[in-house]
Design a protein around this motif. Structure first.
Motif, PDB file in Angstrom:
ATOM      1  N   ALA A 110      37.864   5.169  11.846  1.00  0.00           N
ATOM      2  CA  ALA A 110      38.515   3.996  11.792  1.00  0.00           C
ATOM      3  C   ALA A 110      37.690   2.997  10.969  1.00  0.00           C
ATOM      4  O   ALA A 110      38.491   2.025  10.198  1.00  0.00           O
ATOM      5  CB  ALA A 110      38.121   3.252  13.378  1.00  0.00           C
ATOM      6  N   GLU A 119      43.025  -1.506  14.021  1.00  0.00           N
ATOM      7  CA  GLU A 119      44.260  -0.927  14.062  1.00  0.00           C
ATOM      8  C   GLU A 119      44.011   0.374  13.981  1.00  0.00           C
ATOM      9  O   GLU A 119      44.793   1.349  14.559  1.00  0.00           O
ATOM     10  CB  GLU A 119      44.918  -1.507  13.001  1.00  0.00           C
ATOM     11  N   LYS A 120      43.260   0.942  13.025  1.00  0.00           N
ATOM     12  CA  LYS A 120      43.139   2.281  12.783  1.00  0.00           C
ATOM     13  C   LYS A 120      42.553   3.149  13.970  1.00  0.00           C
ATOM     14  O   LYS A 120      42.587   4.287  14.218  1.00  0.00           O
ATOM     15  CB  LYS A 120      42.082   2.513  11.618  1.00  0.00           C
ATOM     16  N   ARG A 121      41.417   2.456  14.633  1.00  0.00           N
ATOM     17  CA  ARG A 121      40.950   2.860  15.720  1.00  0.00           C
ATOM     18  C   ARG A 121      42.009   3.186  16.796  1.00  0.00           C
ATOM     19  O   ARG A 121      41.935   4.421  17.619  1.00  0.00           O
ATOM     20  CB  ARG A 121      39.931   2.074  16.411  1.00  0.00           C
ATOM     21  N   TYR A 154      45.145   4.020  16.356  1.00  0.00           N
ATOM     22  CA  TYR A 154      45.773   4.895  15.835  1.00  0.00           C
ATOM     23  C   TYR A 154      45.249   6.220  16.148  1.00  0.00           C
ATOM     24  O   TYR A 154      45.562   7.322  16.521  1.00  0.00           O
ATOM     25  CB  TYR A 154      45.822   4.917  14.263  1.00  0.00           C
ATOM     26  N   PHE A 155      43.863   6.312  16.026  1.00  0.00           N
ATOM     27  CA  PHE A 155      43.228   7.596  16.304  1.00  0.00           C
ATOM     28  C   PHE A 155      42.887   7.954  17.611  1.00  0.00           C
ATOM     29  O   PHE A 155      43.081   9.121  18.220  1.00  0.00           O
ATOM     30  CB  PHE A 155      41.843   7.685  15.266  1.00  0.00           C
ATOM     31  N   GLU A 156      42.422   6.751  18.287  1.00  0.00           N
ATOM     32  CA  GLU A 156      42.521   6.831  19.712  1.00  0.00           C
ATOM     33  C   GLU A 156      43.625   7.528  20.436  1.00  0.00           C
ATOM     34  O   GLU A 156      43.537   8.631  21.280  1.00  0.00           O
ATOM     35  CB  GLU A 156      42.443   5.452  20.336  1.00  0.00           C
ATOM     36  N   ARG A 200      45.559   9.930  18.948  1.00  0.00           N
ATOM     37  CA  ARG A 200      45.584  11.121  18.313  1.00  0.00           C
ATOM     38  C   ARG A 200      44.269  11.973  18.409  1.00  0.00           C
ATOM     39  O   ARG A 200      43.665  12.339  17.343  1.00  0.00           O
ATOM     40  CB  ARG A 200      45.975  10.963  16.771  1.00  0.00           C
ATOM     41  N   THR A 215      43.997  15.115  16.702  1.00  0.00           N
ATOM     42  CA  THR A 215      43.907  15.128  15.055  1.00  0.00           C
ATOM     43  C   THR A 215      42.395  14.939  14.779  1.00  0.00           C
ATOM     44  O   THR A 215      41.672  15.625  13.518  1.00  0.00           O
ATOM     45  CB  THR A 215      44.752  13.744  14.635  1.00  0.00           C
TER      46      THR A 215
END
Ligand code: ADP
Ligand code: TRP
Length: 327
Positions: A69, A283-285, A287-289, A291, A294
């Protein structure tokens, strides 16, 4: 000239706070462009203080998500979990057989942790030996770390030298520390060093009520609102300095000096700065949270690369020591 190998690790013993970010992670991220970077999550090290399988799994993935993130690009470095490279423990054993007990007895981190109430077990005592293996197994050239890791790096150099002298050859590369001296110790809510152990931390990804509550409880002195204040003596300002651009920092410092600017105002400024600073990362966090598979795939690919490198270093080391393998 081939690229220098850069290596560093972070222990997943809890969620990450501003001290971890400014003292360690930010340097790691800045270093990616400067060489062939290997960054790992030191989950074996975390076992010295954490004995809850669910929590260790959770923190390991959380640290990975935090790094991604905050901008770590897994295409530009090797990002992995320590436990995906079993050769590290093999080398740690070999280094341990050469490491005088008296060397580990000098360990300040060990003494500190025992003073804080952690059980004085062998894992904690020999923590720097495992850390040396982490570093030496990839022929690391440069190890960017915070000032508190200086002694552990000296131990790594000592152990590499001892190994090379004992087994007559340049089997292990002597790493250079890169101590980030100009990063001040990040103060926590109570003004002491920010640390999980003091429970005075603000997590990087605290938001909303949690963040507000923590920022509002940062300890300040009792100077009345209207009086001039010295920014260099204020815990809130010490944090503002980390998040604000130079000109903004100067502007706020000026307000402190002029008077009529209370600590409540300073805390509001800090809240805004933090929110902006980590807006994209938040925001990125998310997203990965959403996924996690991934994230695991990224660690898996990094682990494969790291194992390959570790094996290249380990094979001549086995030869040098006379350790045979029949498979
Ligand atoms: P904690 O004290 O919360 O247990 P760790 O010891 O796990 O934190 O810290 C990991 C790394 O983060 C350290 O090696 C250090 O470089 C950095 N770090 C932690 N706290 C701070 C701080 N308050 N100021 C600067 N750097 C810090
Ligand atoms: N001891 C480091 C810390 O607490 C984490 C770590 C483990 C590390 N192995 C390492 C750091 C190897 C640099 C290199 O922050």
């Amino acid at each position: 000239m081939s690229k220098k190998t850069i290596l560093s690790g972070i222990t997943p013993s809890g969620r990450l706070h501003y001290g971890n970010y400014f003292g360690a992670m930010k340097q790691h991220l800045d270093f990616i462009e400067k060489g062939d970077a290997f960054y790992f999550i030191a989950n074996y090290h975390a076992l010295t203080s954490l004995r809850d399988a669910d929590k260790l799994r959770e923190y390991t993935i959380d640290v990975a998500i935090d790094y991604l993130a905050l901008g770590l690009d897994p295409e530009k470095c090797t990002f992995f979990a320590q436990s995906d490279v079993p050769q590290v423990n093999e080398l740690a054993w070999m280094l341990g057989t050469l490491c005088p007990v008296s060397l580990m007895e000098k360990g300040v981190a060990y003494k500190d942790k025992v003073a804080q109430g952690l059980a004085p077990n062998i894992g904690l005592f020999t923590y720097p030996v495992l850390q040396a293996a982490d570093i030496l197994i990839y022929h690391s050239d440069v190890v960017p770390v915070g000032a508190d890791q200086k002694q552990n790096l000296e131990f790594s150099r000592d152990l590499a030298q001892k190994f090379n002298n004992t087994f007559n050859g340049d089997h292990l590369r002597i790493p250079e520390p890169f101590i980030v001296e100009d990063v001040a110790v990040v103060p926590g809510i109570d003004g002491r060093k920010m640390s999980k152990s003091y429970n005075n931390h603000i997590f990087i990804f605290d938001r909303g009520k949690d963040l507000k509550k923590k920022v509002m409880s940062i300890v300040t002195d009792a100077t009345p609102l209207e009086d001039p204040k010295d920014p260099s003596k204020c815990n809130v300002f010490a944090l503002i300095k980390l998040f604000a651009e130079k000109s903004k920092t100067e502007e706020i410092a000026q307000k402190y000096r002029e008077g009529g600017f209370g600590y409540g105002h300073a805390k509001k400024e800090l809240l805004e700065l933090v929110t902006d600073y980590f807006a994209e990362a938040c925001e990125k966090r998310a997203y990965f949270e959403a996924r996690k598979d991934t994230v695991l795939d990224i660690l898996k690919a990094g682990g494969e690369k790291a194992r390959l490198r570790a094996e290249q270093v380990m094979e001549p080391v086995r030869q040098a020591t006379g350790i045979i393998r029949t498979h």
